[in-house]
Design a protein around this motif. Sequence first.
Motif, PDB file in Angstrom:
ATOM      1  N   TYR A 170     -20.864  11.903  27.795  1.00  0.00           N
ATOM      2  CA  TYR A 170     -19.693  11.141  27.673  1.00  0.00           C
ATOM      3  C   TYR A 170     -20.039  10.289  27.563  1.00  0.00           C
ATOM      4  CZ  TYR A 170     -16.993  15.325  27.577  1.00  0.00           C
ATOM      5  OH  TYR A 170     -16.194  16.694  26.801  1.00  0.00           O
ATOM      6  N   ALA A 171     -21.215   9.093  27.752  1.00  0.00           N
ATOM      7  CA  ALA A 171     -21.474   7.271  27.469  1.00  0.00           C
ATOM      8  C   ALA A 171     -22.522   7.898  26.736  1.00  0.00           C
ATOM      9  CB  ALA A 171     -22.022   7.121  28.755  1.00  0.00           C
ATOM     10  N   GLN A 172     -22.556   7.428  25.619  1.00  0.00           N
ATOM     11  CA  GLN A 172     -23.081   7.639  23.764  1.00  0.00           C
ATOM     12  C   GLN A 172     -23.014   6.884  22.543  1.00  0.00           C
ATOM     13  OE1 GLN A 172     -24.026  11.448  22.064  1.00  0.00           O
ATOM     14  NE2 GLN A 172     -23.037  12.788  23.443  1.00  0.00           N
ATOM     15  N   VAL A 173     -23.506   6.374  22.222  1.00  0.00           N
ATOM     16  CA  VAL A 173     -23.649   6.009  21.028  1.00  0.00           C
ATOM     17  C   VAL A 173     -23.262   6.004  19.758  1.00  0.00           C
ATOM     18  CG1 VAL A 173     -23.977   3.278  21.817  1.00  0.00           C
ATOM     19  CG2 VAL A 173     -26.382   4.608  20.988  1.00  0.00           C
ATOM     20  N   ILE A 174     -23.475   6.247  19.009  1.00  0.00           N
ATOM     21  CA  ILE A 174     -22.567   7.556  18.077  1.00  0.00           C
ATOM     22  C   ILE A 174     -22.481   6.121  16.028  1.00  0.00           C
ATOM     23  CG2 ILE A 174     -21.008   9.031  18.810  1.00  0.00           C
ATOM     24  CD1 ILE A 174     -18.797   7.469  17.816  1.00  0.00           C
ATOM     25  N   PRO A 175     -22.573   6.715  15.313  1.00  0.00           N
ATOM     26  CA  PRO A 175     -23.121   8.701  15.270  1.00  0.00           C
ATOM     27  C   PRO A 175     -24.197   8.397  15.705  1.00  0.00           C
ATOM     28  CG  PRO A 175     -23.757   7.320  13.428  1.00  0.00           C
ATOM     29  CD  PRO A 175     -23.217   5.911  13.639  1.00  0.00           C
ATOM     30  N   MET A 176     -24.454   9.729  16.623  1.00  0.00           N
ATOM     31  CA  MET A 176     -26.108   9.500  17.197  1.00  0.00           C
ATOM     32  C   MET A 176     -26.705  10.278  16.608  1.00  0.00           C
ATOM     33  SD  MET A 176     -27.112  13.201  18.584  1.00  0.00           S
ATOM     34  CE  MET A 176     -27.723  14.129  20.052  1.00  0.00           C
ATOM     35  N   GLU A 177     -26.349  11.049  15.189  1.00  0.00           N
ATOM     36  CA  GLU A 177     -27.655  11.814  14.835  1.00  0.00           C
ATOM     37  C   GLU A 177     -28.286  10.739  13.952  1.00  0.00           C
ATOM     38  OE1 GLU A 177     -24.791  15.905  13.329  1.00  0.00           O
ATOM     39  OE2 GLU A 177     -24.108  14.040  14.448  1.00  0.00           O
ATOM     40  N   ASP A 178     -27.540  10.323  13.262  1.00  0.00           N
ATOM     41  CA  ASP A 178     -27.965   9.021  12.303  1.00  0.00           C
ATOM     42  C   ASP A 178     -28.904   8.191  12.716  1.00  0.00           C
ATOM     43  OD1 ASP A 178     -26.412   9.745  10.126  1.00  0.00           O
ATOM     44  OD2 ASP A 178     -25.419   8.303  10.138  1.00  0.00           O
ATOM     45  N   ILE A 179     -28.055   7.819  14.071  1.00  0.00           N
ATOM     46  CA  ILE A 179     -29.568   6.318  14.828  1.00  0.00           C
ATOM     47  C   ILE A 179     -30.135   7.045  15.546  1.00  0.00           C
ATOM     48  CG2 ILE A 179     -28.918   5.840  17.638  1.00  0.00           C
ATOM     49  CD1 ILE A 179     -26.416   5.373  17.481  1.00  0.00           C
ATOM     50  N   ASN A 180     -30.494   8.585  16.159  1.00  0.00           N
ATOM     51  CA  ASN A 180     -31.733   9.091  15.830  1.00  0.00           C
ATOM     52  C   ASN A 180     -32.575   9.952  15.279  1.00  0.00           C
ATOM     53  OD1 ASN A 180     -32.003   9.167  19.231  1.00  0.00           O
ATOM     54  ND2 ASN A 180     -30.041  10.993  19.071  1.00  0.00           N
ATOM     55  N   LEU A 181     -32.182   9.738  13.583  1.00  0.00           N
ATOM     56  CA  LEU A 181     -32.654   9.886  12.978  1.00  0.00           C
ATOM     57  C   LEU A 181     -33.024   8.295  11.888  1.00  0.00           C
ATOM     58  CD1 LEU A 181     -31.372  13.761  12.310  1.00  0.00           C
ATOM     59  CD2 LEU A 181     -33.749  13.135  13.234  1.00  0.00           C
ATOM     60  N   HIS A 182     -32.988   8.502  10.554  1.00  0.00           N
ATOM     61  CA  HIS A 182     -33.471   7.719   9.874  1.00  0.00           C
ATOM     62  C   HIS A 182     -32.272   5.910  10.033  1.00  0.00           C
ATOM     63  CE1 HIS A 182     -36.235  10.408   8.042  1.00  0.00           C
ATOM     64  NE2 HIS A 182     -34.976  11.195   7.904  1.00  0.00           N
ATOM     65  N   PHE A 183     -31.383   5.979  10.421  1.00  0.00           N
ATOM     66  CA  PHE A 183     -30.785   5.159  10.821  1.00  0.00           C
ATOM     67  C   PHE A 183     -29.986   4.637  10.096  1.00  0.00           C
ATOM     68  CE2 PHE A 183     -29.269   1.843  14.165  1.00  0.00           C
ATOM     69  CZ  PHE A 183     -27.797   2.189  14.218  1.00  0.00           C
TER      70      PHE A 183
END
Length: 559
Positions: free
Chosen positions: A116-129
């Motif tokens: 519960y301590a994340q920056v989002i959108p998690m998928e986008d940030i970790n991929l091509h952003f």
Amino acid sequence: MSAVQSDIEIARAATKKPIIEIGAKLGIPAEELAPYGHDKAKVSADFIASLADRPNGKLILVTAISPTPAGEGKTTTTVGLGDGLNRIGKKAIVCVREPSLGPCFGVKGGAAGGGYAQVIPMEDINLHFTGDFHAITSAHNLLAAMIDNHIYWGNEQNIDTRRITWRRVMDMNDRALRQVVTSLGGPSNGFPRESGFDITVASEVMAILCLAEDLADLERRLGEIVIGYRVDRSPVFARDLKAHQAMTVLLKNAMQPNLVQTLENNPAFVHGGPFANIAHGCNSVIATKTALKLGDYVVTEAGFGADLGAEKFFDIKCRKAGLMPDAAVIVATVRALKMNGGIKKEDLSAENVQALVRGAANLGRHIANVRKFGVPVVVAINHFTSDTGAEIEALKDYAARHGADAIVCRHWADGSAGAAELAEKVVELAESGQAKFQPLYPDNLPLMDKIEIVASKIYHAAEVTADKGVRDQLKAWEEQGYGNLPVCMAKTQYSFSTDPNLRGAPEGHVVHVREVRLSAGAGFVVAITGEIMTMPGLPRSPSAERIRLNETGEVEGLF
């Protein structure tokens, strides 16, 4: 809140606010944001320039003990602390790096926080952003292509093809590309030569983007890149090939910070991502400085342990950008310290206070090291359910004996409520006026002396060794006017030594510098030690094997 949910499930279930609303909380007009969808945006250069006369907020660095397979949770703590500061009424902004695809598909996974301590959108940030890393890759490889093209069309600059130092990059772990031969296939393909690939996050272009103040500074720095040497040994710059302006065009949008939000809808800048073991390991200067103008508190991180990320944050980023940190948080876990104390990963769930105390020497070394920069320290104990009361108390007692408070943090499970106590302590330190920041060494020392100071004072090494060729190269750069640059130590993240298996707080070891690289545009000299690689490989069972789209088209396997 369900502790059994994965990071990606928690992120996917979050209630996001439109990014325009997040910007409005910071006073950023909608017209000064360039949205990438509804949940992320870039902040305009004109708006950033308009903030110049505003006072700065407080700058808080989150760093950590030496990383282990047990996990530490530095980014998670950075995000949790940012949310915690907002919870107690402070206007706080998180500043973190963009994840690299290499580790994401390798073994480390993503870097958007957790629980519960994340920056989002998690998928986008970790991929091509927003495509920043692709732009950096393209700009870097444009220069590489222009080097070979210049040689093909007559080599007006008289470049010695044996002394070209500019390699190519890609944002993926690929050991097969570490050493390659280019231009095979006959005269129409150019002149064959040995070269290779580094990972994009090791590119000098990445370092330049993260240290540049604005587009004009970016273009100047790109022009300063040394791509190799002429037959007479004089350096050849990117500007000699007329490449730097086109590179700047490719990086125009990538230069602007990316605004996103935490799970609790607090603002976060995610921008830039140099590795901390082979580069300087911090998010961009422009993001940090923008945040300092917009918030009362800025919480940022530096990669890996404090011997790498924090040292470079202080000696490179803060030195070059004129930043003055107000406090530092060192993240530690009971599990990781027990591993530093000699316990195997599969045995970490069993209580072992003795191993914890043995391993806590690693924490003690990091506390002392950060204080050498004149910055007050608090320890964040990132809580795991396997931690016992006796272990927690032993860790608190150890930190207290080293002059630091250690605070249990449960932000992974409880979000901002789990980091509120840490936030209160950070405010106390930052407002106390204790910080008297100064870099570890002055600009005017010889380069080898700077390397030896870092090795002795931070790593506790007994000696630094280097071949004659390395020492001669350092002297040659000093004669060319680069002697005032800081050094960027490329070293394993797992140990204070250059041996990744030597955990805890080793003393008296030898640091061997096997290669040095000049990053003239970024403004530092890289000293490569041990077996460190600038192009990592994938592990036996990479995360890529488990990342997929499910039947509804959602990403699974990211963490």
